[in-house]
Design an enzyme around this catalytic site. Structure first.
Site, PDB file in Angstrom:
ATOM      1  N   THR A 118     -16.411  27.155   1.834  1.00  0.00           N
ATOM      2  CA  THR A 118     -15.774  25.848   1.720  1.00  0.00           C
ATOM      3  C   THR A 118     -15.800  25.322   0.292  1.00  0.00           C
ATOM      4  OG1 THR A 118     -16.026  23.510   2.358  1.00  0.00           O
ATOM      5  CG2 THR A 118     -18.004  24.848   2.401  1.00  0.00           C
ATOM      6  N   TYR A 142     -23.694  20.113   4.772  1.00  0.00           N
ATOM      7  CA  TYR A 142     -22.669  21.102   5.128  1.00  0.00           C
ATOM      8  C   TYR A 142     -22.416  22.036   3.945  1.00  0.00           C
ATOM      9  CZ  TYR A 142     -18.010  23.067   5.788  1.00  0.00           C
ATOM     10  OH  TYR A 142     -16.938  23.912   5.856  1.00  0.00           O
TER      11      TYR A 142
END
Length: 324
Positions: A118, A142
């Site tokens: 990501t 995250y």
């Protein structure tokens, strides 16, 4: 002989689009998914095995039953606000389970690995668009859980015959233009899906999380990539590894940013609905602006996006949501 590949999280949003493209390209696909956010009806090709990456015994059995030539690893938790509230869950599901998967690859001799990472690994960036060499300073659990997974993959590759491709996704949206699959998770908080849900009156109003960012209109700027183009990048990466390509990290985006207000304006224009929008405080862990430099994947993998257009992304999302 068909190449057999394992796709973890292949019943989810991005994974299912990759599975469909793999199937159409003639690969033999095995999907391993706990269905926490995925759906069996999204798996259009191959065999679906319901299981969790935390269950190493089951995972070893799956590897023992099949001779995988490669693993594509999508299974993960991916909400930034949720990661701030439940960080341990994110390190368990994202980081520890990647480690579990790599242990199986090690024991069973699977040496090609494609990892779904990501842009959150970059954090609050100093300069846009970001390149693969930009500093990795994630600002939420995250992003940190994904960056830790990247480090594990790289360290294991340095000590073994593993070759990997790490794909750092920017903001993924859109749906299969033929309407076969799309985003099914009701928990999804992505802006374009949420705006389309508001346009079709599935939710009463759309929230903007902060309008005081240091951007031209005060709202966050993101690089949106169509899920079909992202899926094709995985097939390009798999072919690259099968040809003996060296391990690489690639950004997956279009090098074009849109603000939250710009996206909302396009959804309103395409849907013809002037839905209500309310401004609420910023969410923890949200950076102001992140866009991708994708020169490297264009050059090394000859990745050719076909849906590099915000209106196409919005239109396919809206069409998909209207048929649900």
């Amino acid at each position: 002989m068909k190449q057999k590949v394992l796709v973890t999280g292949g019943a989810g949003y991005i994974g299912s689009h990759v599975v469909r493209q793999l199937g159409e390209a003639g690969y033999d696909v095995v999907v391993y998914d706990n269905l926490s956010t995925g759906s069996p009806k999204s798996v259009l090709y191959g065999q679906l095995i319901i299981g969790d990456l935390a269950n190493q015994d089951q995972l070893y059995q799956v590897f023992a039953q099949h001779q995988f030539s490669a693993v594509l690893h999508f299974a993960a938790s991916l909400s930034v606000p949720e990661s701030v509230e439940h960080p341990l869950d994110y390190y368990a599901n994202n980081t520890r389970n990647t480690l579990n998967l790599l242990r199986c690859c090690s024991v069973m001799g699977v040496n090609r690995f494609i990892f779904s990472s990501t842009a959150a690994v970059y954090g609050e960036v100093a300069q846009n668009p970001v390149t693969e060499n930009s500093p990795t300073q994630p600002i939420n659990p995250y992003g940190r859980s994904k960056l830790m997974s990247e480090w594990i993959i790289q360290d294991y590759a340095a000590a073994s015959s593993l070759h990997y491709v790490i794909l750092r996704y920017f903001n993924v949206a859109g749906a299969d233009p033929n309407g076969k699959i799309g985003q099914l998770s009701r928990k999804a908080s992505h802006l374009i899906k949420a705006a389309c849900d508001t346009a079709i009156a599935r939710i009463p109003k759309l929230q903007i999380f902060g309008d005081d960012f240091p951007t031209p209109d005060g709202t966050g700027i993101r690089d949106y990539i169509h899920v079909e183009d992202l899926a094709s990048a995985h097939l390009d990466a798999l072919r690259y590894l099968q040809k003996g390509g060296e391990s690489q990290i690639f950004n997956c985006g279009y090098a074009k940013g849109y603000s939250v207000r710009e996206v909302i304006a396009r959804v309103k224009a395409i849907s013809g609905v002037d839905f209500p929008v309310v401004v609420t405080p910023r969410r923890p862990g949200d950076p102001a602006c992140v866009t991708a430099c994708a020169d490297k994947i264009n050059q090394l993998l000859d990745w050719q996006p076909k849906y590099n257009d915000l209106d196409q992304i919005v239109s396919t999302t809206l069409a998909w949501e209207m048929q649900q």
